[in-house]
Design an enzyme around this catalytic site. Structure first.
Site: not given
Ligand code: GDP
Ligand code: IMO
Ligand code: MG
Length: 434
Positions: A13, A40, A302, A332
């Site tokens: 992620d 995902g 989720g 950032l």
């Protein structure tokens, strides 16, 4: 020629989807090489969000080639749903632009049930995505998995399914106390999947070789992250595939000399979904800030992601494992507003301070982060398109991370949208643009 690998440098992620989508405009093909729909990958273009689980994130550029390599485990039902969803958005995958490896393994319904049943029952759970990934890779290694090639050969598929299903049903019923699956139902469903996906199933290794021979530019899209890699991650709290660079070779059927650049995608802080050690995890207001501002919820399940400071020990380890040639720093902008920003530069374990990742999870569990700190910034940075437009302290933070990691950032992401990016050096620089 430039073939570029995009790899997650942390626990997944990191924003790989955004980086792949950006770079895909310069590439001819995007190839996924490992994992499945545990991934995902979020892409935001002109305010519209698309979450991709299987189809490569280059798909939003019309006409570009997308490939699912042999290293994947594919849930065909999920893939068909994703293809439908993309069709509704006006993106059509055709047999001229979308290819699935005939050697890729299939996630079967019993894989999903075994995965979720084990998660329900086990102590010290991994916290998997429940998509059947681990059990499908287990079967691949045990040489009893189904590949796309199998569902296309009706006779042998029928025979093999009968035998395997008996074994799986016994395991489900007697060990996991879960219901089994009917032979007819699975046979019909998977034969139908085979029929629908047949136009796309091919020898993708050959296709990739042809693209390379024609000096086309290929993006290899990593899923998960280096610290979730089955060999190099924080085992056993990992996924079951080779998420790091080695997975590109086995997961696509190409040689190492076909790779020109290895880009590590790394968040300006750290997140992790699921169980396992996480030395810089925060349970305070800063952790809550990162979670809230970063909208840190799993793109697949989720689930809230655990959040913490940037971990340079883990980052350097990841650099070493992958031989990265450059880094892309993401999110950032989420650090904006913090008074002070901490960076973990070592772990205190017992009386010692170490700067290498321990391989033993119980030692990593005991690791206390040793921090450096630099002052934060207050100005919104999402409009910045060059380093000059960033506040002084943001540049200081970037430079400090570069020093710690030992290589420069070629890409700095300051927002989820495709154009919210600062390009310092793009990895396709110098090659003929397609
Ligand atoms: P992936 O699995 O590595 O592709 O990452 P995910 O899509 O699971 O999670 C990254 C999340 O951060 C997504 O919601 C992205 O839209 C978002 N994102 C990516 N880069 C940035 C960034 O620079 N700033 C912000 N605010 N969000 C970003
Ligand atoms: P992307 O590609 C973050 C984690 C799960 C769990 C562990 C094992 O979006 O970065 P699995 O279902 O793979 O057996 O779960 O791995 N995990 C991910 N975490 N991003 C991912 O993918 C992940 N894929 C798996 O949360 O801890
Ligand atoms: Mg993700």
């Amino acid at each position: 020629m430039a073939n570029v690998v995009i790899i997650g440098a942390q626990w997944g992620d990191e924003g790989k989807g955004k980086i792949v989508d950006y770079l895909a405009q310069f590439a001819d093909a995007t190839v996924r090489y490992a994992g499945g729909n545990n991934a995902g990958h979020t892409v935001v273009v002109r305010g519209e969000r698309t979450i991709l689980h299987l189809v490569p994130s280059g798909v939003l550029h019309p006409g570009k080639i997308c490939v699912l390599g042999n290293g994947l485990v594919v849930d065909p039902g999920v893939l068909l749903e994703e293809m439908d969803l993309l069709r509704k958005k006006g993106i059509r995958l055709t047999s001229k632009t979308f290819f699935i490896s005939e050697r890729a393994h299939l996630i079967m319904p019993y894989h999903r049930r075994i995965d979720t049943a084990r998660e329900k029952s086990k102590k010290g759970r991994i916290g998997t995505t429940g998509r059947g990934i681990g059990p499908a890779y287990e079967d691949k290694m045990a040489r009893c998995g189904f590949r796309f090639a199998d569902v296309l050969t009706a006779e042998s598929f029928r025979e093999k399914l009968k035998i395997i299903l008996q074994e799986k049903n016994a395991y489900l019923r007697y060990i996991l106390k879960e219901p089994g699956f009917g032979y007819r139902e699975v046979l019909e469903q998977y034969s139908e999947y085979g029929r629908r996906l047949k136009p796309y199933i091919t020898d993708t290794s050959r296709q990739i070789h042809e693209l390379i021979a024609r000096r086309k530019h290929i993006l290899f899209e990593g899923a998960q992250g280096t610290l979730l890699d089955i060999d190099h991650g924080t085992y056993p709290f990992v996924t079951s595939s080779s998420a790091a660079v080695g997975g590109v070779l086995t997961g696509c059927g190409i040689g190492p000399r076909s790779i020109d650049e290895i880009v590590g995608v790394i968040k300006a802080y750290t997140t992790r979904v699921g169980g396992g050690p996480f030395p810089t995890e925060l349970h305070d207001v800063v952790g809550a800030h990162l979670q809230r501002e970063g909208k840190e919820y799993g793109a697949t399940t989720g689930r809230p992601r655990r959040c913490g400071w940037f971990d340079a020990v883990a980052g350097r380890y990841s650099m070493r494992i992958n031989g990265m040639t450059q880094l892309a720093l993401t999110k950032l902008d989420i650090l904006t507003g913090l008074d002070s920003i901490k960076i973990c530069v070592g772990y205190r374990i017992g009386r010692k301070v170490v700067t290498e990742m321990p391989s033993d999870p119980s030692r990593l569990e005991k690791a206390l982060p040793v921090y450096d700190a630099i002052p934060g910034w207050k100005q919104d940075i999402r409009e910045a398109r060059s380093l000059d437009e960033l506040p002084r302290n943001a540049v200081r933070y970037i430079r400090y991370l570069e020093t710690l990691m030992g290589i420069p950032f070629g890409f700095i992401s300051v927002g989820p949208q495709r154009d919210e990016s600062i390009i310092v050096r793009d990895p396709f620089e110098g090659c003929n643009r397609s």
